[in-house]
Scaffold this motif. Structure first.
Motif, PDB file in Angstrom:
ATOM      1  N   SER A 118       0.951  -1.123  -0.165  1.00 17.91           N
ATOM      2  CA  SER A 118       0.225  -0.174   0.017  1.00 17.91           C
ATOM      3  C   SER A 118       0.593   1.658  -0.390  1.00 17.91           C
ATOM      4  O   SER A 118      -0.036   2.407  -0.424  1.00 17.91           O
ATOM      5  N   SER A 128       3.521   2.188  -7.919  1.00 13.91           N
ATOM      6  CA  SER A 128       3.597   0.991  -8.595  1.00 13.91           C
ATOM      7  C   SER A 128       4.049   0.500  -9.495  1.00 13.91           C
ATOM      8  O   SER A 128       3.704  -1.010  -9.670  1.00 13.91           O
ATOM      9  N   VAL A 138       6.148  -1.965  -7.580  1.00 13.62           N
ATOM     10  CA  VAL A 138       4.677  -3.438  -7.079  1.00 13.62           C
ATOM     11  C   VAL A 138       4.535  -4.072  -7.820  1.00 13.62           C
ATOM     12  O   VAL A 138       4.347  -5.647  -8.489  1.00 13.62           O
ATOM     13  N   SER A 175      -2.274   6.366  -2.734  1.00 12.76           N
ATOM     14  CA  SER A 175      -3.207   5.079  -2.656  1.00 12.76           C
ATOM     15  C   SER A 175      -3.985   5.621  -1.452  1.00 12.76           C
ATOM     16  O   SER A 175      -4.906   5.691  -1.513  1.00 12.76           O
ATOM     17  N   THR A 217      -1.929  -1.606  -5.351  1.00 13.02           N
ATOM     18  CA  THR A 217      -0.778  -0.720  -4.104  1.00 13.02           C
ATOM     19  C   THR A 217      -2.868   0.330  -3.592  1.00 13.02           C
ATOM     20  O   THR A 217      -3.083   0.577  -3.061  1.00 13.02           O
TER      21      THR A 217
END
Length: 296
Positions: free
Chosen positions: A38, A42, A45, A61, A261
């Motif tokens: 979280s 991006s 991830v 996020s 996320t």
């Protein structure tokens, strides 16, 4: 109780300690991973570079959850549902369990009423008939559609009834000798003695209302009225739909955050209320199990 140390008991304690520690770690690791995702960028991830620590730290996020998403409105619907639902549940549980806690000599047809309630545990109304009743009553898309279908939890009512049957009859007799009526005896004399059972069944109601997502899905036609768990269900199934609900520019939002996320941030936020409350009330789960096992 005194325990004698023996090789077998020492091995048992060591095994239990290791097993429970591993179980606790296995439960905590997903939350740590979720939290790390979280707070990560991006690209990190998407590349699979995030494990237990955020990479390219960002809070975009969470900004989306609080500003652009529907997290806060859904959270308010869930809080309102829990407050209203628990009050309705407790009132109906108490006024139903009180007469049923008496023997059949004092309440005419007591066994028939009891059988009626027990049968509803085994055979309920069914999804479609319940939906038709809710529709005909005009409850669709209202908070009452989430509260009234489960207004009287029978299992909790039986727990309360058994708890009442364990209280000394002399307390009620003394109140009635002093001139108290049935309702005065129930609400002024009995109710203060029911605190442990009220806490137990109240906790069951809180958990039931908080975790239920299906009722919101079938009874709420407008996604703006979704409770939190139904909103999270939509979040898991189709995050792009959640972004569309936010009426934002999908391409612009996705440029700053990843679908994973966004899901992780809102799933983690959804666990915070229950994580804050549960340590203080978890003991009542044990109390409820004891009540049900001893007298059920």
């Amino acid at each position: 109780m005194v325990y004698f140390r023996s090789p077998a008991r020492t091995a048992f304690v060591v095994f239990n300690t290791i097993f429970l520690s591993l179980t606790a770690i296995a439960c905590i690791i997903p939350f740590i991973h979720l939290l790390a995702i979280s707070f990560s960028g991006s690209s990190a991830v998407a590349a699979g570079r995030v494990v237990f620590w955020p990479v390219d730290f960002t809070i975009v996020s969470y900004e989306f959850a609080f500003r652009g998403g529907k997290f806060l409105p859904a959270l308010w619907v869930s809080i309102w549902r829990v407050l209203l639902g628990v009050i309705v549940n407790l009132v109906l549980i108490v006024i139903t369990a009180y007469p049923l806690s008496k023997n059949k000599d004092k309440v005419f047809g007591r066994n028939i009423y009891m059988m009626y309630f027990v049968v509803t545990i085994i055979i309920n109304g069914g999804l479609i008939p319940t939906y038709i009743v809710v529709t005909k009553l005009g409850l669709l898309n209202s908070i009452w559609a989430l509260v009234l279908p489960g207004a009287l939890p029978i299992f909790s009512m039986i727990i309360m009834m058994n708890f009442m049957r364990g209280l000394p009859e002399e307390i009620e007799q003394a109140a009635m000798i002093d001139g108290a009526g049935v309702f005065a005896t129930l609400f002024r004399v009995m109710l203060p003695l029911l605190t442990p059972a009220l806490a137990t069944v109240g906790l069951f109601s809180v958990v039931n209302h908080w975790n239920d997502w299906f009722s919101g899905l079938i009874y709420m036609q407008d996604s703006k009225n979704y409770p939190l768990q139904t909103y999270l269900h939509t979040l898991i199934i189709n995050f792009e739909e959640v972004i569309r609900m936010a009426q934002g520019d999908t391409a612009k939002i996705l440029a700053y955050m990843n679908v994973r996320t966004g899901r992780a941030a809102q799933l983690f936020l959804a666990t915070i209320p229950i994580l804050m409350v549960y340590p203080f009330i978890q003991k009542y789960f044990t109390t409820g199990l004891v009540l049900g096992s001893v007298k059920g």
